[in-house]
Design a protein around this motif. Structure first.
Motif, mmCIF file in Angstrom:
data_model
loop_
_atom_site.group_PDB
_atom_site.id
_atom_site.type_symbol
_atom_site.label_atom_id
_atom_site.label_comp_id
_atom_site.label_asym_id
_atom_site.label_seq_id
_atom_site.Cartn_x
_atom_site.Cartn_y
_atom_site.Cartn_z
ATOM 1 N N GLY A 193 0.842 -1.194 0.000
ATOM 2 C CA GLY A 193 0.000 0.000 0.000
ATOM 3 C C GLY A 193 0.876 1.242 0.000
ATOM 4 N N ARG A 194 0.551 2.218 -0.842
ATOM 5 C CA ARG A 194 1.407 3.403 -0.964
ATOM 6 C C ARG A 194 1.197 4.388 0.190
ATOM 7 N NH1 ARG A 194 -0.802 7.975 -3.222
ATOM 8 N NH2 ARG A 194 1.236 8.571 -4.070
ATOM 9 N N ARG A 195 0.074 4.255 0.897
ATOM 10 C CA ARG A 195 -0.158 5.148 2.035
ATOM 11 C C ARG A 195 -0.067 4.359 3.341
ATOM 12 N NH1 ARG A 195 -5.024 9.193 1.325
ATOM 13 N NH2 ARG A 195 -6.274 7.346 0.820
ATOM 14 N N GLY A 196 -0.450 4.988 4.445
ATOM 15 C CA GLY A 196 -0.278 4.377 5.750
ATOM 16 C C GLY A 196 -1.416 3.459 6.144
ATOM 17 N N PRO A 197 -1.308 2.802 7.287
ATOM 18 C CA PRO A 197 -2.332 1.857 7.728
ATOM 19 C C PRO A 197 -3.685 2.511 7.988
ATOM 20 C CG PRO A 197 -0.660 2.187 9.430
ATOM 21 C CD PRO A 197 -0.141 2.810 8.183
ATOM 22 N N ALA A 198 -3.701 3.776 8.394
ATOM 23 C CA ALA A 198 -4.975 4.447 8.655
ATOM 24 C C ALA A 198 -5.721 4.779 7.373
ATOM 25 C CB ALA A 198 -4.743 5.723 9.464
ATOM 26 N N GLN A 199 -5.027 4.684 6.227
ATOM 27 C CA GLN A 199 -5.666 4.967 4.944
ATOM 28 C C GLN A 199 -6.063 3.683 4.204
ATOM 29 O OE1 GLN A 199 -2.559 6.786 5.686
ATOM 30 N NE2 GLN A 199 -3.979 8.233 6.635
ATOM 31 N N ALA A 200 -5.813 2.527 4.789
ATOM 32 C CA ALA A 200 -6.180 1.260 4.147
ATOM 33 C C ALA A 200 -7.691 1.188 3.962
ATOM 34 C CB ALA A 200 -5.700 0.091 4.999
ATOM 35 N N LYS A 201 -8.121 0.525 2.893
ATOM 36 C CA LYS A 201 -9.542 0.497 2.536
ATOM 37 C C LYS A 201 -10.240 -0.805 2.899
ATOM 38 C CE LYS A 201 -9.441 4.591 0.698
ATOM 39 N NZ LYS A 201 -10.080 5.714 1.420
ATOM 40 N N PHE A 202 -9.529 -1.744 3.508
ATOM 41 C CA PHE A 202 -10.223 -2.977 3.855
ATOM 42 C C PHE A 202 -10.953 -2.844 5.187
ATOM 43 C CE2 PHE A 202 -6.460 -3.399 6.304
ATOM 44 C CZ PHE A 202 -5.360 -3.434 5.470
ATOM 45 N N THR A 203 -11.867 -3.767 5.418
ATOM 46 C CA THR A 203 -12.669 -3.747 6.638
ATOM 47 C C THR A 203 -11.986 -4.576 7.724
ATOM 48 O OG1 THR A 203 -13.938 -5.661 5.885
ATOM 49 C CG2 THR A 203 -14.808 -3.483 5.334
ATOM 50 N N PRO A 204 -12.295 -4.328 8.993
ATOM 51 C CA PRO A 204 -11.674 -5.092 10.079
ATOM 52 C C PRO A 204 -11.898 -6.597 9.949
ATOM 53 C CG PRO A 204 -12.806 -3.160 10.945
ATOM 54 C CD PRO A 204 -13.170 -3.255 9.497
ATOM 55 N N LEU A 205 -13.099 -6.986 9.521
ATOM 56 C CA LEU A 205 -13.419 -8.406 9.390
ATOM 57 C C LEU A 205 -12.546 -9.065 8.333
ATOM 58 C CD1 LEU A 205 -15.299 -10.621 10.418
ATOM 59 C CD2 LEU A 205 -16.898 -10.002 8.596
ATOM 60 N N GLU A 206 -12.412 -8.416 7.179
ATOM 61 C CA GLU A 206 -11.563 -8.952 6.110
ATOM 62 C C GLU A 206 -10.120 -9.075 6.584
ATOM 63 O OE1 GLU A 206 -11.960 -9.803 2.882
ATOM 64 O OE2 GLU A 206 -14.011 -9.259 2.409
ATOM 65 N N LEU A 207 -9.653 -8.095 7.299
ATOM 66 C CA LEU A 207 -8.274 -8.118 7.772
ATOM 67 C C LEU A 207 -8.048 -9.281 8.728
ATOM 68 C CD1 LEU A 207 -5.457 -6.844 7.991
ATOM 69 C CD2 LEU A 207 -6.370 -5.373 9.808
ATOM 70 N N ARG A 208 -8.912 -9.413 9.709
ATOM 71 C CA ARG A 208 -8.711 -10.459 10.718
ATOM 72 C C ARG A 208 -8.772 -11.860 10.116
ATOM 73 N NH1 ARG A 208 -11.829 -6.871 14.104
ATOM 74 N NH2 ARG A 208 -13.732 -8.050 13.595
ATOM 75 N N GLU A 209 -9.549 -12.006 9.023
ATOM 76 C CA GLU A 209 -9.653 -13.321 8.389
ATOM 77 C C GLU A 209 -8.320 -13.810 7.835
ATOM 78 O OE1 GLU A 209 -12.711 -13.144 5.475
ATOM 79 O OE2 GLU A 209 -14.280 -13.782 6.858
ATOM 80 N N LEU A 210 -7.407 -12.891 7.548
ATOM 81 C CA LEU A 210 -6.102 -13.301 7.035
ATOM 82 C C LEU A 210 -5.390 -14.231 8.012
ATOM 83 C CD1 LEU A 210 -4.510 -10.025 5.582
ATOM 84 C CD2 LEU A 210 -5.726 -11.812 4.342
ATOM 85 N N ASP A 211 -5.623 -14.038 9.290
ATOM 86 C CA ASP A 211 -4.863 -14.735 10.327
ATOM 87 C C ASP A 211 -5.500 -16.058 10.748
ATOM 88 O OD1 ASP A 211 -2.426 -14.439 11.693
ATOM 89 O OD2 ASP A 211 -3.449 -13.964 13.562
ATOM 90 N N HIS A 212 -6.570 -16.477 10.044
ATOM 91 C CA HIS A 212 -7.297 -17.677 10.459
ATOM 92 C C HIS A 212 -6.707 -18.961 9.889
ATOM 93 C CE1 HIS A 212 -11.208 -15.209 11.358
ATOM 94 N NE2 HIS A 212 -10.230 -14.954 12.183
#
Length: 445
Positions: A193-212
């Motif tokens: 991502g070219r910007r920072g983590p606060a500018q990411a466009k994914f949702t919390p649910l989608e993000l957490r699913e990565l770690d499952h």
């Protein structure tokens, strides 16, 4: 009124079906025919949502109730601009709503983007979702892969690439997709991502699913965890941003585990070039820094990442529909409150848009309801009997005379039952039929 208002909806994804729902619940007597170029309904839910998202696909149950409603008909395997034109629809309907969505990849102006091994995320999604109009094979020969973008589609692509194929056997993935992923030698997937983590466009649910996944180690590279004043304001004012940032910060400081595959998240790294002799061999990024307002600037510090494939997930793009105006920059049909506007910005009588073809490919599935409500409100305010032949049988005769092998809601239910039976035989909920002719044959049997 001497008869019901006859409305055609072109595109039977969530946006089109929500429009049909609102129309048939209105105080006006309305009948709706949905036209879809796929033999099956549901658009992006069937062909754009990753197969390991069964709860999102649960929206299908609510959409099916709308298709089952009196006053709503489904005509699948009918392509606008090929099987029928705008003038044809005007002959049979008082109003036409276009809800064809967006399924093409937005281009990315990057040196080397056309090298073999550089792909659009939308094309890959169509492959793993069993879209009938794409090849049955996909070149999965890279050990290190880059995914450009930090939206939900980027996470879907990264997750499907990183997971082992057998983890997806509980889903509806077709056999050819399982076989392709099974042979993949991938060890590392890098998301940039070219910007920072606060500018990411994914949702919390989608993000957490990565770690499952028990086979995928998620690694957040701490050098990209940085915040400026605009970032802190976004965190304070938006609960979802706060949850995303909190998760990323926790992952950035934890010790990496020993799972066999790794999914890396890099922030403040802007892709500047893809290089290779005759295929992708590396991705070059430039280190970025936040400027205080949530934007970034380059630092002149570059990194070469040895990857053999690059997937761009920088947005979807709608297709220009014949006989309609189109804004090629935004990828949308010009409109005012859903009323399609001509080149002189005048409303084209009886023609409307809703969904991504109206507002662009942003927002979640539920956001299309608001789009549909605005469009339907405009349509009902304009309501006139314009059709030359508004009898329900007229369009059926038209399709039959043209020998178009259209499918119906009843046919879709046959296909739905067939796919579920295929799944049951293997202890799965469903196995998707991929071939268009096979889908159509089952539906019309």
């Amino acid at each position: 009124m001497t008869r019901s208002l006859r409305v055609a909806v072109v595109g039977a994804g969530p946006a089109g079906i929500y429009a049909a729902d609102i129309l048939t619940k209105s105080d006006v007597e309305v009948s709706v025919d949905l036209f879809e170029r796929m033999p099956a309904p549901y658009g992006l839910i069937r062909y754009g949502v990753a197969p390991d998202h069964p709860r999102i696909k649960g929206i299908v149950n609510a959409l099916q109730k709308i298709l089952d409603r009196d006053g709503v008909r489904f005509f699948g395997n009918v392509e606008y601009g090929v099987d029928l034109k705008l003038d044809d629809l005007r002959h049979f309907y008082d109003a036409i709503v276009f809800s064809t969505g967006a399924e093409k990849d937005r281009p990315l102006d990057l040196p080397g983007i056309d090298l073999p091994g550089s792909y659009g995320a939308a094309d890959f999604v169509s492959w793993y979702d069993g879209h009938p109009d794409v090849p049955r094979t996909w070149p999965l020969d890279a050990r290190q892969v880059a995914v450009l973008g930090v939206g939900n589609v980027a996470l879907d692509v990264a997750r499907v690439l990183a997971k082992t194929a057998d983890e997806l056997l509980t889903t509806e993935i077709p056999d050819n997709v399982h076989a392709g992923l099974k042979a993949s030698p991938v060890t590392d997937v890098h998301v940039f991502g070219r910007r920072g983590p606060a500018q990411a466009k994914f949702t919390p649910l989608e993000l957490r699913e990565l770690d499952h996944s028990p086979n995928v180690e998620v690694i957040v590279h701490p050098e990209g965890i940085d915040f400026d004043a605009a970032s802190m304001a976004a965190i304070r004012s938006n609960k979802q941003v706060e949850m995303v940032v909190k998760t990323l910060q926790e992952w950035a400081i934890r010790d990496p585990g020993s799972r066999p595959r790794r999914l890396h998240l890099h922030f403040l790294e802007a892709p500047v070039a893809i290089e290779g002799e005759n295929k992708v061999e590396l991705l070059r990024t430039e280190r970025m820094e936040l400027t205080g307002d949530g934007n970034v600037r380059g630092t002149g510090e570059f990194t070469d990442w040895p990857v053999q494939a690059v997937y761009r997930a920088v947005g979807y793009l709608s297709t220009h529909l014949s006989d309609l105006p189109f804004d090629h920059v935004s990828g949308t049909v010009p409109h005012q409150a859903g009323r399609v506007l001509d080149l002189d910005e005048q409303h084209i009588p009886g023609v409307y848009v809703t969904g991504w073809i109206k507002r662009g490919p942003i927002g979640l599935i539920g956001h299309t309801k608001g789009d549909a409500l605005e469009t339907v409100t405009s349509l009902l305010a304009d309501a006139e009997h314009r059709a030359t032949d508004a009898t329900p049988e007229a369009v059926v005769r038209f399709l039959e005379q043209r020998a178009i092998p259209f499918t119906t809601n009843e046919g879709w239910l046959k296909l739905d039952a067939h796919e579920k039976a295929l799944g049951t035989a293997q202890g799965r909920d469903r196995i998707k039929v991929v071939d268009r002719d096979e889908m159509t044959g089952i539906s019309r049997s």
